[in-house]
Design an enzyme around this catalytic site. Structure first.
Site, PDB file in Angstrom:
ATOM      1  N   GLU A 173     -35.107 -82.578  44.734  1.00  0.00           N
ATOM      2  CA  GLU A 173     -35.621 -83.365  43.585  1.00  0.00           C
ATOM      3  C   GLU A 173     -35.352 -84.528  43.187  1.00  0.00           C
ATOM      4  O   GLU A 173     -36.004 -85.509  42.825  1.00  0.00           O
ATOM      5  CB  GLU A 173     -35.703 -82.157  42.407  1.00  0.00           C
ATOM      6  CG  GLU A 173     -36.219 -81.141  42.197  1.00  0.00           C
ATOM      7  CD  GLU A 173     -36.242 -80.093  41.215  1.00  0.00           C
ATOM      8  OE1 GLU A 173     -37.099 -79.683  40.697  1.00  0.00           O
ATOM      9  OE2 GLU A 173     -35.076 -79.935  40.921  1.00  0.00           O
ATOM     10  N   GLU A 174     -34.017 -84.730  43.156  1.00  0.00           N
ATOM     11  CA  GLU A 174     -33.244 -85.874  43.190  1.00  0.00           C
ATOM     12  C   GLU A 174     -33.832 -87.240  43.981  1.00  0.00           C
ATOM     13  O   GLU A 174     -34.151 -88.244  43.545  1.00  0.00           O
ATOM     14  CB  GLU A 174     -31.729 -86.007  42.931  1.00  0.00           C
ATOM     15  CG  GLU A 174     -31.042 -87.158  42.506  1.00  0.00           C
ATOM     16  CD  GLU A 174     -29.483 -87.067  42.554  1.00  0.00           C
ATOM     17  OE1 GLU A 174     -28.878 -87.952  42.170  1.00  0.00           O
ATOM     18  OE2 GLU A 174     -29.056 -86.025  42.756  1.00  0.00           O
ATOM     19  N   GLY A 175     -33.851 -86.611  45.200  1.00  0.00           N
ATOM     20  CA  GLY A 175     -34.142 -87.549  46.183  1.00  0.00           C
ATOM     21  C   GLY A 175     -35.646 -88.003  46.121  1.00  0.00           C
ATOM     22  O   GLY A 175     -36.124 -88.893  46.381  1.00  0.00           O
TER      23      GLY A 175
ATOM     24  N   GLY B 175     -36.244 -90.264  43.098  1.00  0.00           N
ATOM     25  CA  GLY B 175     -35.836 -91.562  43.432  1.00  0.00           C
ATOM     26  C   GLY B 175     -36.550 -92.241  44.306  1.00  0.00           C
ATOM     27  O   GLY B 175     -36.989 -93.441  44.345  1.00  0.00           O
TER      28      GLY B 175
END
Length: 384
Positions: free
Chosen positions: A164-166, A169
């Site tokens: 999710e973070e990737g 971003g």
């Protein structure tokens, strides 16, 4: 006679005003769109080394069901990340108070209740959740208790996965660089390339992007397409390379220089590092491993050669907005926030307005002429 005329003047003027009003109501009008109000959203990026608060804003009447989001303000929470408060969960929640108080000032008071507030925790809390899930739960409960005390629309505090973070971003970087407008997605056959599929909902549209796992292997057709244009490296990539370049004064223009800089940092003793870079003790111990990781990931993981590395741009901001997962998260969440109907008012075309202006001016002038004639005729008998 003059007295009779003067006595008729008030009703005549009133009749003229009524007639003018009727004419005005008969003039065709059109709906004029009012300037949209602003909505706000708050995201707390609870990273491994520190927490940052970002306040975003967008027009209340959204475009294609997605808010046109821009950064309004930001605030860095003092101290370490919330995962560093594993033995003192209340300290994690107390550390957020200063930035939350700033949010009360940055967001208009009338918008407080409708402003969503989110906290997303990343690597530090992911690790804590693996090693000490009870402590992780306690920290999240403590910050949740504090966040609910504020008048914002608190939507939850949770740990984001690495995927999710990737993805968020990636959305942030491409959104700020307007790549969603400039590019078209080229996808390859899943059977042919053994690709995995990521489904994204952006700008009210549905995209399917085949990733081909290039983040792990790097030497495939998808990566080669990416290398045809400049790549943006942000977050930990930026901070690591910026430390090597500015704080350590080491050149990092090539992969060979980046490797040498990483070795240089790792060969420093703790005392030497503290003497060379005073004031960064909280994060200083991480730069050796971080520099080695970045260098190995780019060269061996992604398969970059010197030519490809020359096209990588390390940056912290784009379009005056911090590049990280938080804006991508906010962009996704605005899909769930209903748009306000546009404000409308009745308006008149400029040409019709000019005609009405001339009509009223003529009426006033005619009334003045008639009044002067009545006064003049009233004086004539007395003169004779």
């Amino acid at each position: 006679m003059a007295g009779k005329v003067r006595s008729l003047l008030p009703p005549l003027l009133l009749a003229a005003a009524g007639l003018a009003g009727l004419l005005l109501l008969c003039v065709p009008t059109r709906d004029v769109r009012e300037p949209p109000a602003l909505k706000y959203g708050i995201v707390l990026d609870a990273g491994s080394s520190h927490t940052s608060m970002f306040i975003y804003k967008w027009p209340a009447d959204k475009e294609n069901d997605t808010g046109i989001v821009g950064q309004h303000s930001s605030c860095d929470v003092p101290g370490g990340g919330i995962s560093s408060y594993a033995d003192n969960p209340s300290g994690a929640s107390q550390s957020l108070v200063g930035c939350l108080e700033q949010a009360l000032q940055d967001v208009p008071k009338e918008r407080h209740a409708g402003t969503p507030l989110y906290l997303g925790a990343t690597a530090g809390m992911r690790l804590l959740n693996l090693t000490n899930p009870e402590a992780s739960t306690s920290v999240l409960m403590a910050v949740t208790h504090t966040l609910t005390q504020y008048p914002f629309d608190f939507r939850g505090a949770r740990i984001l996965s690495g995927q999710e973070e990737g993805v968020f971003g990636w959305v942030t970087a491409n959104y700020l660089l307007e790549n969603f407008i400039k590019i078209t997605f080229e996808t390859t056959s899943p059977a042919e390339d053994r690709a995995s599929e990521v489904q994204l909902h952006l700008y009210g549209q549905h995209y399917r992007v085949y990733t081909h796992s290039f983040l792990c292997y790097g030497r495939d057709q998808v990566l080669q397409r990416l290398l045809a244009s400049a790549l943006q490296a942000f977050s930990a990539f930026f901070y690591t390379v910026d430390f090597l370049r500015t704080s350590m004064g080491l050149p990092v223009a090539t992969l060979q220089q980046l490797e040498a800089a990483a070795v240089n940092v790792c060969n420093q003793t703790w005392a030497q590092l503290q003497a060379r870079v005073p004031g960064q003790r909280a994060r200083l111990a991480d730069y050796c491993a971080g520099a080695m990781f970045v260098q190995q990931l780019l060269s061996r993981g992604y398969g970059f050669d010197e030519r490809a590395f020359g096209g990588v741009i390390f940056q912290k901001k784009a379009a005056d907005t911090a590049v990280g997962w938080a804006l991508g998260y906010m962009l996704n969440l605005t899909n769930l926030i209903p748009a306000d109907p546009p404000g409308l008012r009745k308006g008149t075309d400029f040409s019709s307005w000019v005609v009405l202006l001339l009509l009223f001016a003529s009426a006033l002038l005619a009334a003045l002429v008639l009044l002067l004639r009545q006064v003049h005729s009233a004086k004539l008998p007395s003169t004779i």
